[in-house]
Design an enzyme around this catalytic site. Structure first.
Site, PDB file in Angstrom:
ATOM      1  N   ASP A  26      50.809  66.130   4.712  1.00 52.77           N
ATOM      2  CA  ASP A  26      50.140  65.122   5.516  1.00 52.77           C
ATOM      3  C   ASP A  26      49.616  65.813   6.774  1.00 52.77           C
ATOM      4  O   ASP A  26      50.069  66.910   7.144  1.00 52.77           O
ATOM      5  CB  ASP A  26      51.125  64.006   5.873  1.00 52.77           C
ATOM      6  CG  ASP A  26      50.471  62.874   6.633  1.00 52.77           C
ATOM      7  OD1 ASP A  26      49.382  62.432   6.219  1.00 52.77           O
ATOM      8  OD2 ASP A  26      51.037  62.440   7.655  1.00 52.77           O
ATOM      9  N   ASP A  28      48.182  63.899  10.162  1.00 50.69           N
ATOM     10  CA  ASP A  28      48.560  63.228  11.410  1.00 50.69           C
ATOM     11  C   ASP A  28      50.078  63.130  11.504  1.00 50.69           C
ATOM     12  O   ASP A  28      50.735  62.556  10.634  1.00 50.69           O
ATOM     13  CB  ASP A  28      47.960  61.815  11.470  1.00 50.69           C
ATOM     14  CG  ASP A  28      46.450  61.836  11.627  1.00 50.69           C
ATOM     15  OD1 ASP A  28      45.966  62.471  12.581  1.00 50.69           O
ATOM     16  OD2 ASP A  28      45.760  61.226  10.795  1.00 50.69           O
ATOM     17  N   ASP A 225      55.598  62.752   7.570  1.00 49.43           N
ATOM     18  CA  ASP A 225      56.382  62.199   8.678  1.00 49.43           C
ATOM     19  C   ASP A 225      56.639  60.717   8.511  1.00 49.43           C
ATOM     20  O   ASP A 225      57.364  60.138   9.312  1.00 49.43           O
ATOM     21  CB  ASP A 225      55.647  62.428  10.007  1.00 49.43           C
ATOM     22  CG  ASP A 225      54.386  61.578  10.119  1.00 49.43           C
ATOM     23  OD1 ASP A 225      53.527  61.667   9.206  1.00 49.43           O
ATOM     24  OD2 ASP A 225      54.249  60.831  11.108  1.00 49.43           O
TER      25      ASP A 225
END
Length: 341
Positions: A26, A28, A225
């Site tokens: 990922d 961001d 995250d």
């Protein structure tokens, strides 16, 4: 990864960059936030790549094109080609192309990433509900997205035009904090129309399919995250996952995670790719990791000392075991405070 109930993070005797052939990263909250590289990301990814791991960047953010994302990563010191970037815009464009005729008009509510992805699939982006679109696609359009674009989507959806969304992440990390994501914008159109979109992005299967088709990964490791997109997406795809604590997930959210949101591994940041992962062992009524032992009764208790992250891993084992196939409701505030988490 087994779909049985995960009751503790797993250990690995090998560095994760050697145990898996491809990292599905990922962006961001993992690689960057607000456009700036997260601490240790650049060096960690450089070492993982030098060791032979293929790096692919998988993002639910449909705003930018793969080429623009690759250019940004390269500027940060992470050499990347456009083919190394997979976006939810590409996944939703494929989903639409399988349901409408070639060359069909699609009303775009979002950024250039959606338009490029639609053209790649032979579809024609349009800007108005009056342009006779056969589908509406909605993706993150950035903080300056005009309110009138949501109205345009609502007009078309209310007329019965099929509605697609790149993703439904309610929030997105920024350099100043957590901001509303595309999911918040999708809610605006849902409230106005009462309709439900078809969604392509993580954690749903179309995004996993797009990622595997474009990367050819055989032993992928999802790195993210967010529990409800990255980790659940890995669970749905039957692959292992690494949660890094550089984005939206904190200690309390991790401890309370239901089975689809429980990562295979947990680490502070992307340096976790370069190391093995410690084993969590059962000791009587508790779980031991490093110098810590965690138990669960009416509340989570933690004894010992050492690396804070080992304490968190032990607490996860205690909490997830106590919760079984549900979410943990035990009070872990004091234990987490002791770890500074």
């Amino acid at each position: 990864m087994s779909r049985s109930v995960r009751t503790r993070p797993e250990g690995s005797g090998q560095p994760l960059s050697e145990a898996y052939d491809t990292a599905l990263l990922d962006l961001d909250g993992v690689v960057y936030a607000g456009g700036n590289a997260i601490a240790h990301a650049v060096g960690s990814l450089e070492r993982a790549r030098a060791g032979g791991m293929h790096l692919a960047y998988v993002t639910n953010n449909a705003l930018r094109t793969p080429g623009v994302v690759a250019e940004h990563l390269t500027e940060l010191g992470i050499p990347t080609g456009a083919d190394d970037v997979i976006t939810s815009a590409q996944a939703v464009a494929r989903l639409i192309s399988e349901q409408v005729p070639a060359g069909a008009r699609v009303l775009v509510i979002g950024g250039e990433g959606l338009r490029v992805a639609l053209r790649e699939r032979g579809l024609t982006p349009v800007e108005s509900a009056d342009d006779e679109p056969v589908a509406v696609v909605q993706g993150y359009g950035g903080p300056e997205m005009p309110w009138g674009r949501f109205a345009e989507a609502s007009y078309a959806v209310a007329r019965g035009v099929p509605w697609f969304a790149s993703n439904t992440d309610l929030t997105i990390p920024s350099g100043r904090g957590i901001a509303p994501g595309n999911g918040a914008a999708v809610e605006v159109v849902r409230i106005a129309t009462g309709a439900e979109p078809q969604v392509a992005g993580k954690p749903l299967p179309p995004m996993h399919r797009e990622t595997i088709l474009r990367t050819g990964a055989e032993r992928p490791l999802v790195v993210g995250d967010r529990l409800d997109t990255d980790i659940e997406g890995a669970f749905n795809g039957g692959v292992d996952s690494l949660l890094v604590l550089t984005g939206v997930t904190d200690g309390p959210r991790l401890l309370a995670a239901p089975p689809p949101h429980r990562p295979t591994y947990v680490d502070a940041d992307l340096r976790g790719l370069l190391t093995g992962q410690p084993e969590i062992t059962r000791e009587g009524e508790g779980f031991r990791c490093g110098g810590w032992t965690a138990t669960a009764a009416d509340r989570l208790e933690l004894e010992g000392d050492g690396e804070a992250l080992d304490g968190l891993r032990a607490l996860c084992a205690a909490a997830w075991t106590a919760a079984g196939d549900g979410s943990c409701e035990l009070d872990g505030e004091k234990a987490l405070a002791r770890l500074g988490l």
